[in-house]
Every structure is written in structure tokens, then in C-alpha cells.
Design an enzyme around this catalytic site. Structure first.
Site, short mmCIF file in Angstrom:
data_model
loop_
_atom_site.label_atom_id
_atom_site.label_comp_id
_atom_site.label_asym_id
_atom_site.label_seq_id
_atom_site.Cartn_x
_atom_site.Cartn_y
_atom_site.Cartn_z
N GLU A 81 -8.01 -7.45 -4.09
CA GLU A 81 -7.86 -8.50 -3.08
C GLU A 81 -8.10 -7.95 -1.68
O GLU A 81 -7.79 -6.80 -1.39
CB GLU A 81 -6.45 -9.12 -3.16
CG GLU A 81 -6.30 -10.00 -4.39
CD GLU A 81 -4.97 -10.75 -4.41
OE1 GLU A 81 -4.99 -11.92 -4.77
OE2 GLU A 81 -3.93 -10.16 -4.07
N CYS A 95 -8.11 -6.89 6.15
CA CYS A 95 -7.15 -6.08 5.43
C CYS A 95 -7.80 -5.69 4.10
O CYS A 95 -8.09 -6.55 3.28
CB CYS A 95 -5.86 -6.86 5.21
SG CYS A 95 -4.60 -5.92 4.34
N CYS A 102 -1.56 -0.44 -7.63
CA CYS A 102 -1.03 0.73 -6.93
C CYS A 102 -0.11 1.47 -7.89
O CYS A 102 0.71 0.84 -8.56
CB CYS A 102 -0.26 0.31 -5.68
SG CYS A 102 0.31 1.70 -4.67
N CYS A 106 7.06 0.96 -4.65
CA CYS A 106 7.95 0.55 -3.56
C CYS A 106 8.59 -0.78 -3.99
O CYS A 106 7.90 -1.71 -4.42
CB CYS A 106 7.15 0.37 -2.28
SG CYS A 106 6.28 1.88 -1.79
N CYS A 109 7.44 -4.37 -2.60
CA CYS A 109 6.01 -4.69 -2.53
C CYS A 109 5.52 -5.23 -3.86
O CYS A 109 5.74 -4.63 -4.92
CB CYS A 109 5.21 -3.46 -2.14
SG CYS A 109 3.42 -3.77 -2.03
N CYS A 338 1.50 -9.20 4.18
CA CYS A 338 1.85 -7.83 3.78
C CYS A 338 2.72 -7.83 2.54
O CYS A 338 3.72 -8.53 2.47
CB CYS A 338 2.64 -7.12 4.86
SG CYS A 338 1.91 -7.16 6.46
#
Ligand code: SAH
Length: 357
Positions: A81, A95, A102, A106, A109, A338
Site C-alpha cells: 500500500e 507515503c 512488516c 509494534c 500498528c 499512520c
């Protein structure tokens, strides 16, 4: 690009052809057909021999605020994305993702909850930017999409180094990291261009940071901060510190004071980020692009800090003369803000793979 160069060489074309193709592409051409200084027959050959992009667009959504989120697929079916943010002052900011998914986890996220795919190639990173360049002029880029750039630094840098030709100077390019030390050290030693460094810190002490960002067990705050400080000293440019405001977790005035003391006033600039919910959002889904996705397990853990809390926290930093801003939230209604990027359940990937076989 490599395939393009080989193809041109095989056809006995002069070396400047690849350059011509790149120049058109960087300026937003949507295909070989527009490249009028390249002979027609060659354009046709390229169209059939060299795919114009390494990515295909799967879905695209536009937010009420003009933010656009695009879900791409790599040739081998991995979701990626990227987001275009349009601001009222005319700024156009991209972005970009460095990995599909990933490997880090975290806790706040959404990307960490999806299956990790793989590192993206520099072409796959650049093709995200080129996609938006075909729609509009662009002038800023942040490597704050999916993935950890410092786990894929060579490819990220190769892409970042071409961005000026799309209109995005190095000074307007930011690479963000959780503080993955091997990559961070390489960045600090190797990068001569004035590319901005950002650190996702989110906690002023190791105990809390390890709890919300497991990577901190491996690379604790002191080591990461000292590397960033060295970078700020040698480049004379502040490192940006990102700090997502989580109610009752990291947002007290004491923690604000501790953060100010940790960072000092000379080398950092803090960017407070209002928390963007994902699994706990109204429709109970992360990623948004897919209906009927079961909500991931961890998402509802947090609530965002109130405006008052953010203001009080900010005040603590200002009192200590640490530069601080609060990030404007964009694209939250399309899960493009974010921490909200998390695409495509596995079954879709399988379907996509089946198609390419
Ligand atoms: N892995 C790199 C690049 C991604 S940047 C890094 O973490 O720096 C994405 C930014 O959004 C990071 O600062 C991340 O901490 C922040 N973020 C993650 N989840 C968020 C959420 N739910 N709300 C607001 N910001 C979030």
C-alpha cells in the site's frame, strides 16, 4: 530498469534510450506510447517486452480530505500500500512502503498483524511513487508506509536517490525507522545526501518501550538515541522523533518531561501523532480495503490520548525548549493514516498467485 536496459541492448539500441525512457517515466508518462522521441516500432516492442510497472493496482480509495490510498500487487502477488496526501497549501506528499507487511510487531500498528511478505525491490518502491506522479505533481516523500526501511536499506536508498527526478528533493524525503541499529548505522555512515531521518520512539524509557515495541529488547533506547544524536551532530540537521499518543500508556506529563530530558533541545524535533485506531474502528476491520476481514487480535488495545492530554504533553516539551509539532491526521476514514496500512487477507494473495501462474 535492468530488464529495460537488457532489452534495449539486445535490440542494438544506443545507451541513451534507457535514459529517455526514464525521463519520460519520471515526469509522469503513463506508458511507452507517450514517448515521442523514441521510434514507434521500438515503443511497440517495449510495450510487449518490458512491463511498464512492476506493480499492478488492485484498489484505490479516496478520503474526504483528498488523501488517496492505493493497494498494489507485486508480480508475485504480494500486497503493497502507498498513500498520496494533498494539503491545502498545495503540498503533495507520498507515503511509501519498503516491505510487503512488516516482520516487527509494534503493538499499536496494524501492519505488524498481517503476514510478512518480503522486502520490496527498488523498482517496486519507485513504482509506487511513479503511480502517483502520473496523477499529480509531487514534492515530498516519507518512507512511513508498510515495513521497516532499515531492514531493506539498499533498495530503499536506491529508490530514494531517484526521487529528485520525480520532483522530490532529498531535503523533502524522510526515512523513518524503529531504530533497527544495523541499518541505522549504515544509514548514518553511508548516506551523504540530505535525506531526513525519523525515529519512531513512542516511549521515554526501555521498560515501556519494550512492552509496546518488542524490537526495543534487541536495540535499547540509549544505543539508538546515541546513533541518532551522532547523525544530527554531523549533518547539523535534527532527527525527527515520532511519538504516537496512547491514552494512559505514554502520555502523562511525567513522561513528557522524561522525553524532553532524554532528547535535549539541540538534536531532535518531536512529532506527536494522534493514535489512529484500526481493529477498534467503527466497522471493526483493519485494512479497510477488504470487506469481511476478521479483526486482528491486538488492535483494540489502545485508545488515543485526548486533545487536552496531547496539549499538556506538548507543553512539557516546549517548556524544555524541545521543538515539537502535532501531526495532522489524514485519510483516517479510508484507513490510510499512520499505522493503518494492512492489506489483503491471505486467500486473496493465493487467488492473485493462481492468476499469475
Ligand atoms: N517501520 C518504520 C516505518 C513506518 S512509519 C517506523 O516505524 O518508523 C509509520 C509510523 O506510524 C511510525 O512512526 C509508527 O510508529 C506510526 N504508527 C503506527 N501505528 C500507528 C497508529 N495506530 N496510529 C498512529 N501512528 C501509528
Amino acid at each position: 530498469m535492468a530488464l529495460l536496459e537488457v532489452t534495449l541492448r539486445e535490440r542494438g539500441q544506443p545507451a541513451f534510450r534507457a535514459r529517455q525512457v526514464w525521463e519520460w517515466t519520471a515526469r509522469g508518462a503513463s506508458g511507452y506510447d507517450e514517448m515521442t522521441n523514441i521510434p514507434r516500432a521500438l515503443r511497440d516492442e517495449l510495450t510487449s517486452a518490458v512491463p511498464f510497472s512492476t506493480l499492478s493496482v488492485e484498489t484505490e480509495r479516496e478520503s474526504r480530505d483528498g488523501t488517496v490510498k492505493t493497494l498494489f500487487r507485486t508480480g508475485d502477488g504480494h500486497p503493497v500500500e502507498a498513500v498520496l496526501m494533498r494539503y491545502r497549501d498545495g503540498r503533495r506528499s507520498l507515503c511509501l512502503s519498503s516491505q510487503s507487511g512488516c516482520p516487527l510487531t509494534c503493538t499499536f500498528c496494524a501492519t505488524g498483524t498481517m503476514a510478512f511478505g518480503r522486502n520490496l525491490t527498488s523498482s517496486e518502491i519507485l513504482d509506487q511513487a511513479l503511480h502517483f506522479r502520473r496523477v499529480t505533481e509531487v514534492d515530498h516523500a516519507v518512507f512511513m508506509g508498510m515495513g521497516e526501511p532499515m531492514l531493506n536499506l539498499d533498495e530503499v536508498l536506491a529508490a530514494a536517490r531517484r526521487l529528485p527526478e520525480l520532483g522530490i528533493t532529498h531535503r523533502r524525503t524522510t526515512i523513518s525507522t524503529v531504530g533497527w541499529l544495523p541499518g541505522l548505522r549504515q544509514f548514518v555512515h553511508e548516506v551523504d545526501e540530505p535525506i531526513r531521518l525519523a525515529l519512531s520512539l513512542h516511549a521515554p524509557d526501555d521498560e515501556l518501550r519494550s512492552r509496546i515495541m518488542p524490537v526495543n529488547e534487541r536495540y535499547p533506547i540509549a544505543d539508538v538515541i546515541s546513533e541518532c544524536r551522532r547523525h544530527a551532530e554531523t549533518t547539523r540537521r535534527r532527527v525527527f522523533v515520532e511519538y504516537v499518543m496512547l491514552a494512559g500508556v505514554n502520555d502523562t506529563t511525567e513522561q513528557g518531561r522524561a522525553l524532553a530530558q532524554l532528547l535535549g533541545r539541540d538534536h531532535f524535533k518531536v512529532n506527536l501523532i494522534p493514535y489512529n485506531p484500526w481493529a477498534a474502528s467503527a466497522d471493526g476491520k483493519a485494512g479497510g480495503a477488504r470487506p469481511n476481514t476478521p479483526p486482528p487480535a491486538a488492535g483494540g488495545l489502545y485508545e488515543g490520548s485526548s486533545r487536552d492530554r496531547i496539549a499538556a504533553f506538548r507543553h512539557e516539551l516546549e517548556r524544555a525548549r524541545v521543538p515539537v509539532t502535532v501531526r495532522l491526521t489524514r485519510g483516517r476514514d479510508i484507513e490510510a493514516a499512520c499505522g493503518q496500512l494492512a492489506a489483503a487477507p491471505k486467500r486473496d494473495r493465493r487467488a492473485a498467485l493462481a492468476q499469475t501462474r
